[in-house]
Design a protein around this motif. Structure first.
Motif, short mmCIF file in Angstrom:
data_model
loop_
_atom_site.label_atom_id
_atom_site.label_comp_id
_atom_site.label_asym_id
_atom_site.label_seq_id
_atom_site.Cartn_x
_atom_site.Cartn_y
_atom_site.Cartn_z
N THR A 82 0.84 -1.20 0.00
CA THR A 82 0.00 0.00 0.00
C THR A 82 0.87 1.25 0.00
O THR A 82 0.60 2.21 -0.73
CB THR A 82 -0.93 0.00 1.23
OG1 THR A 82 -1.72 -1.19 1.20
CG2 THR A 82 -1.83 1.21 1.23
N ALA A 83 1.93 1.25 0.80
CA ALA A 83 2.82 2.41 0.87
C ALA A 83 3.50 2.65 -0.48
O ALA A 83 3.59 3.79 -0.95
CB ALA A 83 3.86 2.21 1.97
N VAL A 84 3.97 1.59 -1.09
CA VAL A 84 4.62 1.74 -2.40
C VAL A 84 3.61 2.25 -3.43
O VAL A 84 3.93 3.13 -4.25
CB VAL A 84 5.25 0.40 -2.85
CG1 VAL A 84 5.70 0.46 -4.30
CG2 VAL A 84 6.41 0.04 -1.94
N GLY A 85 2.40 1.73 -3.40
CA GLY A 85 1.36 2.20 -4.32
C GLY A 85 1.06 3.67 -4.14
O GLY A 85 0.91 4.41 -5.11
N LEU A 86 0.97 4.13 -2.89
CA LEU A 86 0.71 5.54 -2.63
C LEU A 86 1.86 6.42 -3.10
O LEU A 86 1.64 7.51 -3.62
CB LEU A 86 0.43 5.76 -1.14
CG LEU A 86 -0.91 5.23 -0.65
CD1 LEU A 86 -1.01 5.38 0.87
CD2 LEU A 86 -2.06 5.94 -1.33
N VAL A 87 3.09 5.94 -2.92
CA VAL A 87 4.25 6.71 -3.39
C VAL A 87 4.21 6.84 -4.91
O VAL A 87 4.45 7.92 -5.47
CB VAL A 87 5.57 6.05 -2.92
CG1 VAL A 87 6.76 6.65 -3.64
CG2 VAL A 87 5.72 6.19 -1.41
N VAL A 88 3.90 5.77 -5.60
CA VAL A 88 3.83 5.81 -7.07
C VAL A 88 2.73 6.76 -7.53
O VAL A 88 2.93 7.58 -8.43
CB VAL A 88 3.61 4.39 -7.64
CG1 VAL A 88 3.27 4.43 -9.13
CG2 VAL A 88 4.84 3.53 -7.41
N VAL A 89 1.57 6.69 -6.88
CA VAL A 89 0.47 7.60 -7.24
C VAL A 89 0.88 9.05 -6.98
O VAL A 89 0.60 9.95 -7.79
CB VAL A 89 -0.82 7.22 -6.46
CG1 VAL A 89 -1.88 8.30 -6.61
CG2 VAL A 89 -1.36 5.89 -6.96
N GLY A 90 1.56 9.29 -5.86
CA GLY A 90 2.03 10.64 -5.56
C GLY A 90 3.03 11.15 -6.58
O GLY A 90 2.98 12.32 -6.99
N LEU A 91 3.95 10.29 -6.99
CA LEU A 91 4.92 10.69 -8.01
C LEU A 91 4.24 11.02 -9.34
O LEU A 91 4.57 12.02 -9.99
CB LEU A 91 5.96 9.59 -8.22
CG LEU A 91 6.99 9.41 -7.12
CD1 LEU A 91 7.86 8.19 -7.39
CD2 LEU A 91 7.85 10.66 -6.99
N LEU A 92 3.29 10.20 -9.73
CA LEU A 92 2.56 10.46 -10.98
C LEU A 92 1.77 11.76 -10.90
O LEU A 92 1.75 12.56 -11.84
CB LEU A 92 1.63 9.29 -11.31
CG LEU A 92 2.31 8.00 -11.76
CD1 LEU A 92 1.28 6.89 -11.95
CD2 LEU A 92 3.08 8.23 -13.05
N ALA A 93 1.12 11.99 -9.75
CA ALA A 93 0.37 13.24 -9.57
C ALA A 93 1.32 14.43 -9.62
O ALA A 93 1.00 15.47 -10.24
CB ALA A 93 -0.39 13.21 -8.25
N GLY A 94 2.48 14.32 -9.01
CA GLY A 94 3.45 15.41 -9.05
C GLY A 94 3.94 15.68 -10.46
O GLY A 94 4.10 16.85 -10.85
N LEU A 95 4.16 14.65 -11.24
CA LEU A 95 4.59 14.84 -12.62
C LEU A 95 3.50 15.52 -13.46
O LEU A 95 3.79 16.41 -14.27
CB LEU A 95 4.95 13.50 -13.26
CG LEU A 95 6.28 12.88 -12.83
CD1 LEU A 95 6.41 11.48 -13.42
CD2 LEU A 95 7.43 13.75 -13.26
N LEU A 96 2.27 15.10 -13.25
CA LEU A 96 1.17 15.71 -14.02
C LEU A 96 0.96 17.16 -13.64
O LEU A 96 0.71 18.00 -14.50
CB LEU A 96 -0.12 14.91 -13.80
CG LEU A 96 -0.16 13.52 -14.42
CD1 LEU A 96 -1.43 12.79 -14.03
CD2 LEU A 96 -0.06 13.61 -15.93
N ILE A 97 1.07 17.47 -12.37
CA ILE A 97 0.89 18.85 -11.92
C ILE A 97 2.04 19.74 -12.39
O ILE A 97 1.84 20.89 -12.79
CB ILE A 97 0.73 18.91 -10.38
CG1 ILE A 97 -0.62 18.28 -10.00
CG2 ILE A 97 0.82 20.34 -9.87
CD1 ILE A 97 -0.79 18.08 -8.51
N SER A 98 3.24 19.23 -12.38
CA SER A 98 4.40 20.04 -12.78
C SER A 98 4.44 20.34 -14.26
O SER A 98 5.08 21.29 -14.69
CB SER A 98 5.70 19.35 -12.35
OG SER A 98 5.90 18.18 -13.14
N ARG A 99 3.75 19.59 -15.08
CA ARG A 99 3.74 19.83 -16.53
C ARG A 99 2.85 21.01 -16.89
O ARG A 99 2.95 21.55 -17.97
CB ARG A 99 3.26 18.60 -17.28
CG ARG A 99 4.31 17.53 -17.29
CD ARG A 99 3.94 16.46 -18.26
NE ARG A 99 5.05 15.51 -18.33
CZ ARG A 99 5.20 14.68 -19.30
NH1 ARG A 99 4.33 14.63 -20.26
NH2 ARG A 99 6.22 13.86 -19.30
#
Length: 100
Positions: A82-99
């Motif tokens: 679950t922790a790894v999944g949340l980290v991956v989702v957070g990274l993807l969200a950060g990439l989408l927001i930064s674009r």
């Protein structure tokens, strides 16, 4: 060099007709080359697709084994998964927001 006053309308008509024929010939030659390049590109893309399909087919058993091992690990350690999944989702969200 001839001036415009010495050129007759007949000469101009002949020159325009000759230029039109040359332009038509150029268009035909360009169309033939374009068809050849399109055919070559299509054949190359087909070859790449075949190679990729062959490689994926060969790698499929290993991918399945690793997927099963990952599934077992996630079942054995649900909090970590679950922790790894949340980290991956957070990274993807950060990439989408930064674009933006």
């Amino acid at each position: 060099m001839l001036s415009f006053s010495t050129l007759s309308d007949m000469d101009l008509d002949r020159q325009v007709a000759a230029l039109s024929r040359q332009l038509s010939d150029f268009r035909k030659a360009l169309a033939k080359r374009g068809d050849a390049y399109y055919g070559d590109g299509r054949e190359t893309a087909s070859d790449y697709y075949s190679q990729l399909a062959d490689r994926l087919y060969e790698a499929l058993p290993a991918i399945r084994r690793r997927g099963r091992a990952l599934e077992r690990t996630a079942r054995d350690h649900p909090a970590t998964a679950t922790a790894v999944g949340l980290v991956v989702v957070g990274l993807l969200a950060g990439l989408l927001i930064s674009r933006r």
